[in-house]
Design a protein around this motif. Structure first.
Motif, PDB file in Angstrom:
ATOM      1  N   LEU A 311      89.030  16.112  53.537  1.00  0.00           N
ATOM      2  CA  LEU A 311      88.885  15.580  54.891  1.00  0.00           C
ATOM      3  C   LEU A 311      88.061  16.555  55.716  1.00  0.00           C
ATOM      4  CD1 LEU A 311      89.536  13.743  57.323  1.00  0.00           C
ATOM      5  CD2 LEU A 311      91.670  15.052  57.600  1.00  0.00           C
ATOM      6  N   VAL A 312      86.990  16.069  56.295  1.00  0.00           N
ATOM      7  CA  VAL A 312      86.148  16.875  57.171  1.00  0.00           C
ATOM      8  C   VAL A 312      86.211  16.281  58.574  1.00  0.00           C
ATOM      9  CG1 VAL A 312      83.766  17.521  57.736  1.00  0.00           C
ATOM     10  CG2 VAL A 312      84.594  17.703  55.384  1.00  0.00           C
ATOM     11  N   ILE A 313      86.434  17.134  59.560  1.00  0.00           N
ATOM     12  CA  ILE A 313      86.354  16.715  60.957  1.00  0.00           C
ATOM     13  C   ILE A 313      85.314  17.584  61.634  1.00  0.00           C
ATOM     14  CG2 ILE A 313      87.597  16.409  63.117  1.00  0.00           C
ATOM     15  CD1 ILE A 313      90.117  15.940  61.538  1.00  0.00           C
ATOM     16  N   ASN A 314      84.227  16.958  62.023  1.00  0.00           N
ATOM     17  CA  ASN A 314      83.140  17.643  62.724  1.00  0.00           C
ATOM     18  C   ASN A 314      83.280  17.360  64.216  1.00  0.00           C
ATOM     19  OD1 ASN A 314      81.829  18.672  60.419  1.00  0.00           O
ATOM     20  ND2 ASN A 314      80.830  16.713  60.060  1.00  0.00           N
ATOM     21  N   ASP A 315      83.651  18.348  64.970  1.00  0.00           N
ATOM     22  CA  ASP A 315      83.759  18.223  66.424  1.00  0.00           C
ATOM     23  C   ASP A 315      82.563  18.953  67.015  1.00  0.00           C
ATOM     24  OD1 ASP A 315      84.662  17.789  68.999  1.00  0.00           O
ATOM     25  OD2 ASP A 315      86.020  19.511  68.973  1.00  0.00           O
ATOM     26  N   ILE A 316      81.431  18.272  67.003  1.00  0.00           N
ATOM     27  CA  ILE A 316      80.175  18.923  67.398  1.00  0.00           C
ATOM     28  C   ILE A 316      79.516  18.110  68.516  1.00  0.00           C
ATOM     29  CG2 ILE A 316      79.838  20.295  65.342  1.00  0.00           C
ATOM     30  CD1 ILE A 316      78.264  18.130  64.049  1.00  0.00           C
ATOM     31  N   MET A 317      78.283  17.627  68.347  1.00  0.00           N
ATOM     32  CA  MET A 317      77.680  16.820  69.403  1.00  0.00           C
ATOM     33  C   MET A 317      78.302  15.430  69.471  1.00  0.00           C
ATOM     34  SD  MET A 317      76.040  16.384  66.479  1.00  0.00           S
ATOM     35  CE  MET A 317      75.005  17.832  66.440  1.00  0.00           C
ATOM     36  N   SER A 318      79.088  15.117  68.470  1.00  0.00           N
ATOM     37  CA  SER A 318      79.980  13.967  68.445  1.00  0.00           C
ATOM     38  C   SER A 318      81.165  14.384  67.582  1.00  0.00           C
ATOM     39  CB  SER A 318      79.270  12.747  67.853  1.00  0.00           C
ATOM     40  OG  SER A 318      80.115  11.618  67.835  1.00  0.00           O
ATOM     41  N   THR A 319      82.237  13.614  67.592  1.00  0.00           N
ATOM     42  CA  THR A 319      83.376  13.956  66.750  1.00  0.00           C
ATOM     43  C   THR A 319      83.483  12.935  65.628  1.00  0.00           C
ATOM     44  OG1 THR A 319      84.508  14.868  68.675  1.00  0.00           O
ATOM     45  CG2 THR A 319      85.817  14.515  66.696  1.00  0.00           C
ATOM     46  N   THR A 320      83.491  13.444  64.406  1.00  0.00           N
ATOM     47  CA  THR A 320      83.420  12.600  63.234  1.00  0.00           C
ATOM     48  C   THR A 320      84.533  12.923  62.259  1.00  0.00           C
ATOM     49  OG1 THR A 320      81.011  12.617  63.432  1.00  0.00           O
ATOM     50  CG2 THR A 320      81.916  11.839  61.354  1.00  0.00           C
ATOM     51  N   ILE A 321      85.132  11.884  61.696  1.00  0.00           N
ATOM     52  CA  ILE A 321      86.066  12.009  60.583  1.00  0.00           C
ATOM     53  C   ILE A 321      85.329  11.572  59.328  1.00  0.00           C
ATOM     54  CG2 ILE A 321      88.253  11.221  59.596  1.00  0.00           C
ATOM     55  CD1 ILE A 321      89.123  10.490  62.435  1.00  0.00           C
ATOM     56  N   ARG A 322      85.412  12.372  58.289  1.00  0.00           N
ATOM     57  CA  ARG A 322      84.699  12.039  57.049  1.00  0.00           C
ATOM     58  C   ARG A 322      85.600  12.356  55.851  1.00  0.00           C
ATOM     59  NH1 ARG A 322      79.341  15.262  56.535  1.00  0.00           N
ATOM     60  NH2 ARG A 322      78.506  13.626  57.884  1.00  0.00           N
ATOM     61  N   THR A 323      85.733  11.384  54.960  1.00  0.00           N
ATOM     62  CA  THR A 323      86.404  11.626  53.688  1.00  0.00           C
ATOM     63  C   THR A 323      85.422  11.368  52.553  1.00  0.00           C
ATOM     64  OG1 THR A 323      87.245   9.347  53.574  1.00  0.00           O
ATOM     65  CG2 THR A 323      88.687  11.013  54.544  1.00  0.00           C
TER      66      THR A 323
END
Length: 448
Positions: A311-323
C-alpha cells in the motif's frame, strides 16, 4: 528466465555499511510462490476506505492477493469483508465491481445471501429435509481478520496476526497527518480509479514509491514544468529537502518539502488567483485546530509512504492511495484512487487536487510513465544476467537523508524475514556514532 533461489537473498552488514539484494528475488518463480504464502497471506492488506461505502448495501468487489473479496456496508451499517464464493458449489456471488444491493445471489443455483452474508434463500430447500443442513454454516465466509484505522480498512488471511493498530506502528502518525487535513476527520475517495499494469516485479514499485534518489533524474521534465509555470516559492525556492524514515514492520516514508502546491493547503501561482482565498482559509483553519507546528507539516510538507507490503499513500501535490499486486514474478497490476477531505465537496479545491492527481500521478501524467519505463527497464536488465546483486546501501553510514535508501532497507528487512521465516525487531540501520548524527541536516537538490 527463472532464477534459482540462492543461499543468501539479502546481505545486510550494518556495521560495514553493506546492503545488497540478490536479483533472484525479482526473477524466481519459487520466490514468487513463497511470497504469496509468506508475505501476502501473513500481512495486513488494504481493501478500501470507508467513504467508498457511503450507503447501506453499497459494495466493492476487490481482488486481494489473488482472492476475490466482497467489501460491503451491510444493512445494519457495519462494514464487512467476505470471500466471494458460494458455500454451495463455489461460484462467485458478487459479479460486479461495485454497486448497491440488498442481497447477493449465486447465478449458478440461485442461493441468496443478504448484505450481512447470511444465507436467506435456497430454491427447493425441502431437498435438504431430514439431513444435517445448517443455513448458518453455509453463509458467506468472512475473511479471517478485518480491522480499520481512521477509515482505512484492511484484511488479513492469518487468524493470529497482530492487531492492525500495532502492525501499522509508526505509519499511524503519517496517516493521522492525512486524516487531520479534514476539520471533521473524514476523507472521501473520489469516484473511479486508475487501473494499469507494469511488466516488472512488484517489489520494484515498493522501492520506487519511497525512493527520493530517482526523483530529480527521472522526473526532471516535471520539475522544469513546475518552474516554468510559476510553481516555485517559499522554503528554499528551487530546492527540495527532507528525510527518509523507517516506521517499523517494513513500513517506511520519505518526508520532504517541494516547490509544488498542495490543495491542503499551500497555494502557488500555477493554481490561479481565484483558488488562493480558499486555500489560505483552509490553512488558517488547520493552524487554529492543530497548532502551528503540526499545521506546517500538514500544509507545507509532502510524504510518500509505503505500508508494507503493497500500500502506497502519496500525500504530495495530491493525495493518492495505490495498491499493487503481483500476478507473476515479472508482472503486476496497480489500482490507484484520489482521496481528499470531505469538506472540499465538488468545489475549486477538489478540482485543483484532481488536476494535480492526473497531471503527475495518473497513468498518463508526468511521473507514472517515467516510473513504468524505469521499472520495466530494471526487469529487462535483471534478465540480461551478469551482475547478480542490487546495491541498496546508500546512506547506510549516516543519518538518513531524503535521497538515501533507508526506506528500501526497511522494506527488504521485513520481506526477507517473512521469506526465511524469522522475526525481527529492528528495521533500521546500525546506530551511528554521535559525530555522525546530524538531526538538523537535510539533503537538498537544486532545480535547474
Amino acid at each position: 528466465m527463472s532464477s534459482a533461489r540462492p543461499e543468501v537473498l539479502v546481505e545486510d552488514q550494518k556495521d560495514d555499511g553493506t546492503f545488497r539484494v540478490h536479483r533472484s528475488a525479482f526473477l524466481s518463480d519459487e520466490i514468487h510462490a513463497a511470497e504469496m504464502q509468506r508475505v501476502f497471506e501473513r500481512s495486513w492488506l488494504f481493501i478500501g476506505h470507508e467513504s467508498e461505502l457511503a450507503e447501506k448495501g453499497e459494495y466493492r468487489r476487490r481482488k486481494i492477493a489473488g482472492r476475490s473479496i466482497i467489501f460491503v456496508r451491510s444493512d445494519d451499517g457495519e462494514i464487512r469483508a467476505f470471500h466471494n464464493t458460494c458455500p454451495h458449489r463455489g461460484a462467485i456471488v458478487c459479479r460486479q465491481d461495485k454497486g448497491v444491493a440488498k442481497a447477493f445471489q449465486c447465478f449458478y443455483h440461485a442461493w441468496t445471501f443478504n448484505s450481512r452474508g447470511q444465507l436467506k434463500g435456497i430454491p427447493g430447500k425441502d431437498g435438504y429435509d431430514g439431513g444435517t443442513f445448517d443455513a448458518a454454516e453455509r453463509s458467506l465466509k468472512p475473511v479471517a481478520r478485518f480491522e480499520s484505522y481512521r477509515g482505512f480498512h484492511f484484511v488479513s488471511f492469518q487468524e493470529d496476526i497482530q492487531p492492525l493498530y500495532d502492525y501499522l506502528a509508526g505509519a499511524r502518525e503519517y496517516l493521522d497527518l492525512i486524516v487531520d487535513q479534514s476539520p471533521s476527520g473524514q476523507l472521501r475517495v473520489a469516484d473511479g480509479s486508475h487501473q494499469y499494469s507494469i511488466r516488472a516485479n512488484w517489489k520494484l514499485l515498493a522501492e520506487n514509491s519511497i525512493d527520493g534518489y530517482h526523483g530529480m533524474p527521472t522526473h526532471q521534465t516535471y520539475f522544469e514544468y513546475v518552474a516554468e509555470a510559476g510553481g516555485l516559492g517559499g522554503k528554499g525556492g528551487k530546492k527540495l529537502h527532507g528525510r527518509g524514515h523507517s516506521l517499523g514492520n517494513g513500513h517506511a516514508c520519505v518526508e520532504y518539502w517541494a516547490p509544488w502546491g498542495r490543495p491542503v493547503a499551500r497555494w502557488v501561482p500555477i493554481m490561479g488567483e481565484e483558488a488562493k482565498p480558499a486555500i489560505e482559509a483552509a490553512k488558517a483553519e488547520i493552524v487554529e485546530r492543530q497548532g502551528a507546528e503540526k499545521a506546517d507539516r500538514i500544509c507545507e510538507w509532502n510524504r510518500n509512504m509505503l505500508i508494507y507490503p503493497n500500500l502506497v499513500i502519496n500525500d504530495i501535490m495530491s493525495t493518492t492511495i495505490r495498491t499493487f499486486w503481483p500476478v507473476s514474478k515479472d508482472y503486476m497490476e496497480i489500482d490507484a484512487w484520489a482521496i481528499a477531505p470531505v469538506e472540499e465537496g465538488e468545489g475549486e479545491a477538489l478540482q485543483t487536487r484532481l488536476h494535480n492527481f492526473l497531471e503527475f500521478l495518473g497513468p498518463g501524467g508526468f511521473a507514472t510513465p517515467d516510473d513504468v519505463e524505469a521499472l520495466e527497464s530494471c526487469q529487462i536488465g535483471f534478465e540480461a544476467g551478469g551482475e547478480q546483486w542490487n546495491d541498496v546501501s546508500r546512506g547506510m553510514k549516516r543519518e538518513a537523508l531524503v535521497d538515501d535508501e533507508l526506506q528500501m532497507r526497511a522494506f527488504w528487512r521485513q520481506w526477507v524475514a517473512q521469506i526465511e521465516g524469522y522475526e525481527i525487531d529492528d528495521w533500521g540501520d546500525a546506530p551511528l556514532p554521535d559525530e555522525l548524527v546530524t538531526p538538523d541536516a537535510e539533503r537538498t537538490w537544486a532545480i535547474t
